[in-house]
Design a protein around this motif. Structure first.
Motif, PDB file in Angstrom:
ATOM      1  N   TRP A 190       0.795  -1.231   0.000  1.00 39.14           N
ATOM      2  CA  TRP A 190       0.000   0.000   0.000  1.00 39.14           C
ATOM      3  C   TRP A 190       0.830   1.285   0.000  1.00 39.14           C
ATOM      4  O   TRP A 190       0.279   2.377  -0.149  1.00 39.14           O
ATOM      5  CB  TRP A 190      -0.990  -0.001   1.159  1.00 39.14           C
ATOM      6  CG  TRP A 190      -0.420  -0.128   2.535  1.00 39.14           C
ATOM      7  CD1 TRP A 190      -0.100  -1.286   3.188  1.00 39.14           C
ATOM      8  CD2 TRP A 190      -0.127   0.931   3.456  1.00 39.14           C
ATOM      9  NE1 TRP A 190       0.377  -1.014   4.450  1.00 39.14           N
ATOM     10  CE2 TRP A 190       0.361   0.337   4.640  1.00 39.14           C
ATOM     11  CE3 TRP A 190      -0.237   2.322   3.400  1.00 39.14           C
ATOM     12  CZ2 TRP A 190       0.765   1.084   5.758  1.00 39.14           C
ATOM     13  CZ3 TRP A 190       0.144   3.071   4.511  1.00 39.14           C
ATOM     14  CH2 TRP A 190       0.641   2.456   5.664  1.00 39.14           C
ATOM     15  N   LEU A 191       2.159   1.180   0.102  1.00 39.57           N
ATOM     16  CA  LEU A 191       3.010   2.367   0.039  1.00 39.57           C
ATOM     17  C   LEU A 191       3.790   2.481  -1.267  1.00 39.57           C
ATOM     18  O   LEU A 191       4.633   3.374  -1.419  1.00 39.57           O
ATOM     19  CB  LEU A 191       3.992   2.374   1.214  1.00 39.57           C
ATOM     20  CG  LEU A 191       3.409   2.722   2.574  1.00 39.57           C
ATOM     21  CD1 LEU A 191       4.489   2.695   3.637  1.00 39.57           C
ATOM     22  CD2 LEU A 191       2.744   4.090   2.546  1.00 39.57           C
ATOM     23  N   VAL A 192       3.531   1.604  -2.222  1.00 40.57           N
ATOM     24  CA  VAL A 192       4.301   1.604  -3.460  1.00 40.57           C
ATOM     25  C   VAL A 192       4.200   2.941  -4.196  1.00 40.57           C
ATOM     26  O   VAL A 192       5.184   3.439  -4.758  1.00 40.57           O
ATOM     27  CB  VAL A 192       3.836   0.440  -4.366  1.00 40.57           C
ATOM     28  CG1 VAL A 192       4.385   0.595  -5.780  1.00 40.57           C
ATOM     29  CG2 VAL A 192       4.277  -0.890  -3.773  1.00 40.57           C
ATOM     30  N   ASP A 193       3.031   3.551  -4.193  1.00 42.03           N
ATOM     31  CA  ASP A 193       2.832   4.839  -4.868  1.00 42.03           C
ATOM     32  C   ASP A 193       3.510   5.952  -4.065  1.00 42.03           C
ATOM     33  O   ASP A 193       3.126   6.227  -2.924  1.00 42.03           O
ATOM     34  CB  ASP A 193       1.333   5.115  -4.995  1.00 42.03           C
ATOM     35  CG  ASP A 193       1.034   6.405  -5.733  1.00 42.03           C
ATOM     36  OD1 ASP A 193       1.990   7.115  -6.109  1.00 42.03           O
ATOM     37  OD2 ASP A 193      -0.163   6.704  -5.923  1.00 42.03           O
ATOM     38  N   PRO A 194       4.514   6.635  -4.623  1.00 41.18           N
ATOM     39  CA  PRO A 194       5.205   7.699  -3.876  1.00 41.18           C
ATOM     40  C   PRO A 194       4.318   8.903  -3.577  1.00 41.18           C
ATOM     41  O   PRO A 194       4.674   9.742  -2.755  1.00 41.18           O
ATOM     42  CB  PRO A 194       6.366   8.087  -4.800  1.00 41.18           C
ATOM     43  CG  PRO A 194       5.937   7.645  -6.161  1.00 41.18           C
ATOM     44  CD  PRO A 194       5.092   6.426  -5.961  1.00 41.18           C
ATOM     45  N   ALA A 195       3.135   8.971  -4.208  1.00 41.33           N
ATOM     46  CA  ALA A 195       2.211  10.071  -3.944  1.00 41.33           C
ATOM     47  C   ALA A 195       1.286   9.772  -2.764  1.00 41.33           C
ATOM     48  O   ALA A 195       0.491  10.635  -2.381  1.00 41.33           O
ATOM     49  CB  ALA A 195       1.370  10.360  -5.192  1.00 41.33           C
ATOM     50  N   THR A 294       5.038  -5.072  -4.400  1.00 38.06           N
ATOM     51  CA  THR A 294       4.000  -4.746  -5.380  1.00 38.06           C
ATOM     52  C   THR A 294       3.150  -5.977  -5.710  1.00 38.06           C
ATOM     53  O   THR A 294       3.673  -7.021  -6.087  1.00 38.06           O
ATOM     54  CB  THR A 294       4.648  -4.202  -6.659  1.00 38.06           C
ATOM     55  OG1 THR A 294       5.484  -3.095  -6.316  1.00 38.06           O
ATOM     56  CG2 THR A 294       3.587  -3.749  -7.660  1.00 38.06           C
ATOM     57  N   GLY A 295       1.840  -5.812  -5.548  1.00 34.32           N
ATOM     58  CA  GLY A 295       0.904  -6.899  -5.830  1.00 34.32           C
ATOM     59  C   GLY A 295       0.518  -7.720  -4.626  1.00 34.32           C
ATOM     60  O   GLY A 295      -0.440  -8.489  -4.680  1.00 34.32           O
ATOM     61  N   ARG A 296       1.239  -7.580  -3.515  1.00 34.37           N
ATOM     62  CA  ARG A 296       0.921  -8.337  -2.298  1.00 34.37           C
ATOM     63  C   ARG A 296       0.087  -7.459  -1.371  1.00 34.37           C
ATOM     64  O   ARG A 296       0.506  -6.370  -1.007  1.00 34.37           O
ATOM     65  CB  ARG A 296       2.206  -8.789  -1.588  1.00 34.37           C
ATOM     66  CG  ARG A 296       3.083  -9.717  -2.399  1.00 34.37           C
ATOM     67  CD  ARG A 296       2.385 -11.019  -2.696  1.00 34.37           C
ATOM     68  NE  ARG A 296       3.265 -11.952  -3.401  1.00 34.37           N
ATOM     69  CZ  ARG A 296       2.868 -13.128  -3.884  1.00 34.37           C
ATOM     70  NH1 ARG A 296       1.613 -13.507  -3.728  1.00 34.37           N
ATOM     71  NH2 ARG A 296       3.719 -13.906  -4.501  1.00 34.37           N
ATOM     72  N   LYS A 297      -1.086  -7.947  -0.984  1.00 32.33           N
ATOM     73  CA  LYS A 297      -2.011  -7.133  -0.200  1.00 32.33           C
ATOM     74  C   LYS A 297      -1.911  -7.407   1.301  1.00 32.33           C
ATOM     75  O   LYS A 297      -1.864  -6.478   2.094  1.00 32.33           O
ATOM     76  CB  LYS A 297      -3.450  -7.376  -0.675  1.00 32.33           C
ATOM     77  CG  LYS A 297      -3.652  -7.079  -2.150  1.00 32.33           C
ATOM     78  CD  LYS A 297      -3.213  -5.662  -2.501  1.00 32.33           C
ATOM     79  CE  LYS A 297      -3.297  -5.382  -3.985  1.00 32.33           C
ATOM     80  NZ  LYS A 297      -2.803  -4.036  -4.343  1.00 32.33           N
ATOM     81  N   ASN A 298      -1.903  -8.644   1.680  1.00 35.74           N
ATOM     82  CA  ASN A 298      -1.779  -8.987   3.105  1.00 35.74           C
ATOM     83  C   ASN A 298      -1.214 -10.401   3.216  1.00 35.74           C
ATOM     84  O   ASN A 298      -1.820 -11.287   3.816  1.00 35.74           O
ATOM     85  CB  ASN A 298      -3.129  -8.890   3.815  1.00 35.74           C
ATOM     86  CG  ASN A 298      -2.988  -8.745   5.318  1.00 35.74           C
ATOM     87  OD1 ASN A 298      -2.109  -8.046   5.811  1.00 35.74           O
ATOM     88  ND2 ASN A 298      -3.846  -9.427   6.057  1.00 35.74           N
TER      89      ASN A 298
END
Length: 413
Positions: A190-195, A294-298
């Motif tokens: 959930w933190l992959v997006d730098p924005a 990336t792609g892993r949710k939990n």
């Protein structure tokens, strides 16, 4: 505890005569926090007495949060009788027997210490505190309160997945023999997006640490719980991949939403943690916690290898446990799936017929069940504050090791 049979032969999820324990004395809960974890805990308290035959009846007495309108909306949504904005007022109320703490880590110690001093039982979300010193103070207070008949528990809900509870039972029975390896990963993205904005979870003064405390606390506790022993030492690396993030709208007083969004703040916690460890028995362990997969949710996975067998669990398939019996003849040996839905399995005699799986939210129902029993029967619950302190010490050791291993010089190819 077995439940009454319905006319079709399946188990009923309610107590006898359809009454959720109305003849039992109440356990009046006050909860601080109403966001994601508050919603999960609300579900647990609201449901436990309707599924399990409990010695006391949980009542959702009062919920607390700083935003008056938001906390009143949460009270209506989740079934709390009252809503307040001052947790100090809440812990002093006569209609609260137990205080449930679902706030950021920087307030855990203050609220727990006040609640214990006020004579309340306490459930505190993980990690227990932001520092070892805070956790030690909480343990001292919990021990003093125990002499007065109070109990205190830390909320590591993944112990309450029926499959992990079954795994602990199998390890304790000696199915794996002497433990050799434990490997654990907990991956999110959930933190992959730098924005993504600079929320409280990215600020050390509020969260204590990043992926280490958020995810690493879970896997350290789960590994120690399943192994039945503590980690004795660690060697670690941590990294912060995005060091500046946009401030959330409204974070800077006096700025418009558009202007605030253009401002950035410094990320002061880790984004990922990798560490190895050694258990007191000499067994080796490896841990990975990240919010950048990336792609892993939990994706929480754990495997234990012993001299006689192995166990493997995947949270994304939480009704399954994989077991290899190393004592079987090689021609038909191998990992086999145990579908953990039988009434003989932990917690499941009160739920649905075999094959009807449970989910994430049920771990909080089981947590509430176990805590109600501890309160009513006067025994120390697990995991205790002392268990939470042990995890806190491991997290601190990981941070210390990572600081020593922080020198990184890229090599030109």
């Amino acid at each position: 505890m077995a439940q009454p049979q319905q006319s079709d032969g399946t188990q009923s999820p309610t107590s006898p005569a359809g009454s959720p324990g109305r003849d039992r004395p109440p356990l009046r809960v006050g909860m601080v926090g109403y966001a994601f974890m508050g919603a999960a805990h609300s579900q647990g308290w609201r449901t436990a007495g309707r599924v399990f035959d409990l010695p006391r009846r949980p009542e959702l007495a009062v919920i607390c949060g700083r935003d008056g309108a938001a906390v009143r909306a949460a009270a209506d949504r989740h079934g709390w009788a009252a809503a307040v904005t001052d947790w100090r007022e809440m812990v002093e109320r006569d209609d609260v027997d137990l205080v449930d703490i679902c706030t950021p880590g920087d307030s855990h110690a203050e609220i727990a210490l006040a609640a214990l001093a006020a004579g309340k039982h306490v459930l505190c979300e993980k990690p227990l505190a932001n520092t070892v010193a805070e956790a030690e103070a909480m343990v001292r207070a919990a021990r003093e309160a125990e002499a007065r008949g109070q109990v205190a528990m830390v909320g590591f809900n993944y112990r309450r997945v029926p499959a992990t509870t079954l795994a602990r039972r199998m390890v304790a029975e000696g199915r794996l023999g002497t433990l050799r390896h434990v490997r654990v990963t907990y991956l999110q993205d959930w933190l992959v997006d730098p924005a993504f904005p600079l929320t409280w979870r990215l600020r050390k003064e509020q969260a204590g640490s990043g992926s280490l405390g958020d995810l690493g606390a879970h896997i350290v506790d789960l590994a120690q719980y399943l192994a039945g022993e503590h980690l004795a030492g660690v060697s670690a690396l941590t990294e912060t991949f995005v060091r500046e993030r946009p401030l959330p709208a409204g974070a800077v007083t006096g700025l418009s939403a558009g202007t605030a969004a253009a401002r950035t703040g410094t990320v002061t916690v880790d984004d990922a943690a990798l560490f190895t460890g050694r258990f007191t028995s000499g067994a080796l362990a490896s841990f990975e916690a990240t919010r950048y997969a990336t792609g892993r949710k939990n994706a929480l996975r754990i495997e234990l290898n012993g001299e006689r067998g192995s166990l493997s669990f995947d949270l994304e398939r939480l009704n399954e446990l994989w077991y290899h019996d190393g004592t079987e003849p090689g021609e038909h040996a191998g990992f086999r799936r145990i579908l953990v839905t039988e009434p003989e399995h932990p917690y499941l005699d009160a739920w649905w017929p075999p094959g009807h799986g449970l989910g994430y939210e049920h771990t909080f129902v089981h947590q509430a069940r176990d805590l109600v029993h501890a309160v009513a029967e006067g025994h120390s619950p697990e995991p205790s504050f002392a268990d939470g302190l042990q995890v806190q010490r491991v997290l601190a050791a990981v941070e210390e090791s990572a600081e020593k291993n922080s020198v990184y010089t890229p090599v030109a190819l």
